[in-house]
Design a protein around this motif. Structure first.
Motif, PDB file in Angstrom:
ATOM      1  N   ASN B 240      32.422  46.330  45.027  1.00 41.38           N
ATOM      2  CA  ASN B 240      33.423  46.080  45.732  1.00 41.38           C
ATOM      3  C   ASN B 240      34.176  44.740  46.074  1.00 41.38           C
ATOM      4  O   ASN B 240      33.171  44.169  46.873  1.00 41.38           O
ATOM      5  CB  ASN B 240      33.108  47.083  47.106  1.00 41.38           C
ATOM      6  N   LEU B 241      35.110  44.563  45.474  1.00 42.06           N
ATOM      7  CA  LEU B 241      35.861  43.050  45.622  1.00 42.06           C
ATOM      8  C   LEU B 241      35.913  42.621  47.040  1.00 42.06           C
ATOM      9  O   LEU B 241      35.466  41.494  47.556  1.00 42.06           O
ATOM     10  CB  LEU B 241      36.958  42.985  44.863  1.00 42.06           C
ATOM     11  N   GLU B 246      33.194  38.848  51.774  1.00 38.11           N
ATOM     12  CA  GLU B 246      32.713  38.668  52.915  1.00 38.11           C
ATOM     13  C   GLU B 246      31.709  37.243  52.595  1.00 38.11           C
ATOM     14  O   GLU B 246      31.075  36.854  53.571  1.00 38.11           O
ATOM     15  CB  GLU B 246      31.899  39.923  53.396  1.00 38.11           C
ATOM     16  N   TYR B 247      31.336  36.902  51.445  1.00 35.60           N
ATOM     17  CA  TYR B 247      30.511  35.866  51.175  1.00 35.60           C
ATOM     18  C   TYR B 247      31.189  34.562  50.562  1.00 35.60           C
ATOM     19  O   TYR B 247      32.333  34.805  49.919  1.00 35.60           O
ATOM     20  CB  TYR B 247      29.511  36.200  50.037  1.00 35.60           C
ATOM     21  N   LYS B 272      47.306  42.585  42.502  1.00 35.84           N
ATOM     22  CA  LYS B 272      47.255  43.211  43.675  1.00 35.84           C
ATOM     23  C   LYS B 272      45.942  42.986  44.514  1.00 35.84           C
ATOM     24  O   LYS B 272      45.554  42.238  45.427  1.00 35.84           O
ATOM     25  CB  LYS B 272      47.642  44.610  43.687  1.00 35.84           C
ATOM     26  N   LYS B 273      44.819  43.348  43.465  1.00 35.81           N
ATOM     27  CA  LYS B 273      43.559  43.208  43.979  1.00 35.81           C
ATOM     28  C   LYS B 273      43.030  41.767  44.171  1.00 35.81           C
ATOM     29  O   LYS B 273      42.359  41.251  45.276  1.00 35.81           O
ATOM     30  CB  LYS B 273      42.441  44.049  42.977  1.00 35.81           C
ATOM     31  N   LYS B 280      41.764  36.403  51.683  1.00 34.57           N
ATOM     32  CA  LYS B 280      40.577  36.268  52.642  1.00 34.57           C
ATOM     33  C   LYS B 280      39.598  35.283  52.104  1.00 34.57           C
ATOM     34  O   LYS B 280      38.966  34.718  52.915  1.00 34.57           O
ATOM     35  CB  LYS B 280      39.731  37.762  52.234  1.00 34.57           C
ATOM     36  N   LYS B 281      39.649  34.770  51.089  1.00 32.36           N
ATOM     37  CA  LYS B 281      38.733  33.463  50.402  1.00 32.36           C
ATOM     38  C   LYS B 281      39.329  32.518  49.678  1.00 32.36           C
ATOM     39  O   LYS B 281      40.579  32.942  48.852  1.00 32.36           O
ATOM     40  CB  LYS B 281      37.730  34.326  49.306  1.00 32.36           C
ATOM     41  N   GLU B 282      39.093  31.438  49.690  1.00 37.48           N
ATOM     42  CA  GLU B 282      39.645  30.498  48.780  1.00 37.48           C
ATOM     43  C   GLU B 282      38.757  29.590  48.142  1.00 37.48           C
ATOM     44  O   GLU B 282      38.213  28.522  48.476  1.00 37.48           O
ATOM     45  CB  GLU B 282      40.424  29.319  49.829  1.00 37.48           C
ATOM     46  N   PRO B 283      38.353  30.290  47.063  1.00 32.14           N
ATOM     47  CA  PRO B 283      37.330  29.544  45.788  1.00 32.14           C
ATOM     48  C   PRO B 283      38.010  28.340  45.302  1.00 32.14           C
ATOM     49  O   PRO B 283      39.041  28.200  45.380  1.00 32.14           O
ATOM     50  CB  PRO B 283      37.045  30.517  45.040  1.00 32.14           C
TER      51      PRO B 283
END
Lengths: 374, 320
Positions: B240-241, B246-247, B272-273, B280-283
């Motif tokens: 689940n992406l 959350e990490y 979209k996904k 939520k995240k910024e790699p």
């Protein structure tokens, strides 16, 4: 009731004359025809001697192949027979040729240089026509023993196919596992209700009394076993026939406890392949039959067609080995009347010579076991 | 600044013609040279497809590899090849290696299985089974313990990697690690494997990736955040992406293109996904990849999915 009745699982390698016709294959055909007591053999031989075969000749050859298959098992002495699937290509591609809403894409590897032609469900499936009816009517008209017709189950057809239709419905779900599970359930149930069930109904209306549903794929995704059971139950709901579920080369423990919900009379499993070749009726000599503990515990009412013949080796099981395997299976299960003497799987990969000797010894071994039990 | 790229994560399917050529070769109807010529044709074609798709790293198709473990199994002393075993939950089988004694290297392990000279310099992506996947899918009859085998495997493959890097240059090394996520392993094992992975990749200068597929990536988190690799890759058909979000993962490969289904993903749905994840995240580094090898598909569909990577990467670059 006769203890340890004997039956086969389905396939047999092609009749000699379905291979390239040469003087050698004609001689082989004559020898097998005489040995098996095939009627009107001269007619077949005269067709084989033609320089060019017509379409009608080819059709007749396939009818003869079916007849050879039936007589093969009858002559070896089996109680329940089929024609060795002489008119089928294989268990996946053959049924799906008769399904609308499905598209073949091409070959995919199974291992090394082995492959199969795989396709996708691109819409809800519709049956073009029952694909085993003509085959069954022919076998029924010729067989002198009870007939059991095998067909591929809904779960295996779904599992071995791509899904280009159902998964789209769940593309918004965050959980990809749930999305795939729901799509798989929808697809499998549609195949059960729209493809498998109409086939079974047509067979039963035509006089089929025994139906074998093959589900070799079921334990590859153990978490989907309940889907297979649901689809199986929908396939056979209200059907007045003896239903066998055949599963081979699988971890059978994964079927439990769900299999107790299955509306089946018999399960056919492969055991000889995982057993020793030594004589004896103890745990050490008979590891291949350990799973019968589970059947005794969870589903004592279901007959177990235990494989006592390994179809993946040319080793000819002596009748005494067959006997010991059956006696041990009966002891392990606790109810000898629920044990059927059977092959592990279809005999497609063995030569007719080897397969015939194996089947003769299946019958002899069952007789020996019967004598001891009586 | 977010960098977005794409590549594949495993073997391509052999064409029907090539499968038949292998059959003929097994039956000794054609020579090794004739087979190799056909393989080479397919390598060239698939390298071209990946180049056209603008992939950052390029695989040679792995057409020589009957399964992920075979080249290693065939070229280590102390390992024999046994019968067929199911490849996870696929209708595909591999030949199980049997470890009979302590393993050692015969010679070069991979030289007969790779075609790096066909790939533009610096772009070659080499894929190997991670130590745990190789050892756990083998049958251990050696009497040695898991940790001994993991480290011995890691040492031998490290020698091979360092030599290959000197000889050809490697853009990225990927350790394929399905066994690490197929079921949830205990913490001690995950840390032990982390050390073995470090051993296997030490002194390798190429980008180092470990790809978790056929299972839930959450099974190895957060432990693998400490692994000495540059990129963590996940199979988003099993993970689940949003839970992955959350990490904190600095460089991540999102296996969002289903390598086991022929449906060509809708770019809008994928965007979209990924957008939801990036909100939520910024790699620092984001790779778009297939969930696993593409060898479960037909060659035509595998090629289409390769081009799809390019379409998704381009669309994402426009947005971010």
């Amino acid at each position: 009731m006769k203890l340890f009745p004997t039956q086969e699982v389905g396939s047999l390698s092609r009749a000699p004359f379905l291979k390239k016709i040469t003087l050698k294959t004609i001689e082989e055909t004559k020898a097998w025809g005489e040995k098996l007591g095939v009627e009107d053999l001269d007619r077949l031989l005269s067709i084989l001697e033609k320089e060019k075969l017509t379409e009608e000749d080819t059709k007749i050859l396939y009818d003869y192949a079916s007849l050879f298959g039936i007589r093969f098992f009858e002559s070896a002495g089996l109680d329940v027979v089929w024609d060795g699937e002489q008119k089928r290509i294989e268990m996946y591609e053959h049924p799906l040729r008769y399904v609308k809403g499905f598209k073949f894409h091409g070959v995919v590897k199974v291992w090394d240089a082995e492959f199969y032609r795989k396709g996708a469900f691109i819409d809800r499936p519709e049956l073009i026509k029952p694909y085993h009816l003509e085959e069954f009517l022919f076998v029924k008209s010729k067989a002198r023993r009870e007939v059991k017709i095998p067909l591929t189950g809904a779960y295996t057809l779904a599992e071995w196919s791509f899904d280009e239709y159902y998964i789209k419905k769940y593309s918004d779900l965050d959980d990809p596992v749930e999305a795939r599970l729901r799509a798989k359930e929808d697809m499998t149930i549609d195949i059960a209700e729209k493809i498998i069930r109409p086939n079974i109904i047509s067979l039963v209306e035509a006089g089929a009394k025994r139906i074998q549903i093959d589900e070799p794929a079921v334990t590859s995704k153990p978490w989907e076993v309940p889907i297979m059971i649901d689809a199986l139950n929908r396939s056979v709901k209200g059907i007045n026939a003896k239903i066998t579920l055949h599963i081979c080369y699988s971890d059978y423990t994964k079927l439990f406890p769900h299999i107790a919900e299955a509306k089946i009379h018999q399960v056919s499993i492969e055991c000889a392949n995982r057993d020793t070749r030594e004589l004896g009726v103890n745990d050490e000599k008979r590891p291949g039959y350990a799973i019968l503990d589970y059947f005794r515990e969870y589903t004592p009412w279901i007959e177990v067609a235990t494989g006592v013949i390994d179809v993946h080796t040319d080793f000819i099981e002596p009748p005494e080995l067959v006997r010991d395997r059956l006696l041990y299976a009966a002891k392990k299960h606790g109810d000898p009347s629920k044990i059927i003497a059977c092959n592990d799987c279809g005999l497609r990969t063995r030569s007719w010579e080897v397969a015939y000797r194996k089947e003769e010894n299946l019958v002899r071994g069952a007789e020996l076991a019967r004598k001891i039990m009586s | 600044m977010l960098e977005i790229n794409g590549f594949v994560t495993g073997a391509y399917p052999r064409s029907e013609e090539l499968i038949k050529a292998f059959r003929k070769y097994f039956k000794k109807e054609i020579s090794r040279e004739e087979l190799k010529k056909k393989i080479l044709d397919e390598v060239k074609e698939i390298v071209e497809v990946q180049s056209t798709a603008g992939l950052k790293y390029i695989v040679d198709g792995m057409f020589e590899w009957h399964d992920l473990l075979r080249p290693v199994a065939e070229n280590l002393s102390g390992v024999e090849i046994n019968g067929l075993a199911r490849w996870f939950d696929n209708n595909t089988f591999y030949k199980k290696p049997i470890i009979t004694r302590n393993i050692s290297s015969k010679d070069s392990i991979l030289k007969d299985y790779i075609y790096p000279e066909i790939i533009p310099p610096g772009k070659w992506k080499l894929i190997l089974p991670d130590p745990y996947t190789f050892i756990s899918l083998s049958e251990n009859r050696s009497g040695l313990k898991l940790d001994q085998l993991l480290f011995r495997y890691a040492e031998l493959l490290n020698e091979e990697l360092v030599e290959l890097e000197i000889e050809y240059g490697i853009g990225q090394v990927q350790l394929s690690a399905p066994s690490l996520v197929w079921s949830k392993l205990d913490e001690d094992t995950l840390y032990l494997v982390g050390d073995a992975v470090e051993e296997m990749l030490k002194n390798v200068k190429a980008e180092k990736m470990i790809h978790f597929f056929f299972g839930d990536g959450l099974n190895v988190l957060p432990h693998v955040l400490e692994y000495k690799v540059d990129v963590l890759g996940f199979d988003l058909t099993r993970t689940n992406l949003m839970k992955l979000a959350e990490y904190d993962i600095e460089s991540i490969a999102l296996g969002i293109i289903d390598g086991r289904n022929s449906l060509i993903e809708d770019v809008e749905v994928v965007l979209k996904k990924v957008e939801k994840y990036l909100n939520k995240k910024e790699p620092r580094l984001l790779y778009i990849t297939p969930s696993c090898d593409l060898e479960f598909l037909t060659p035509e569909i595998a090629r289409e999915k390769t081009i799809l990577i390019k379409r998704i990467v381009n669309a994402l670059r426009e947005i971010f």
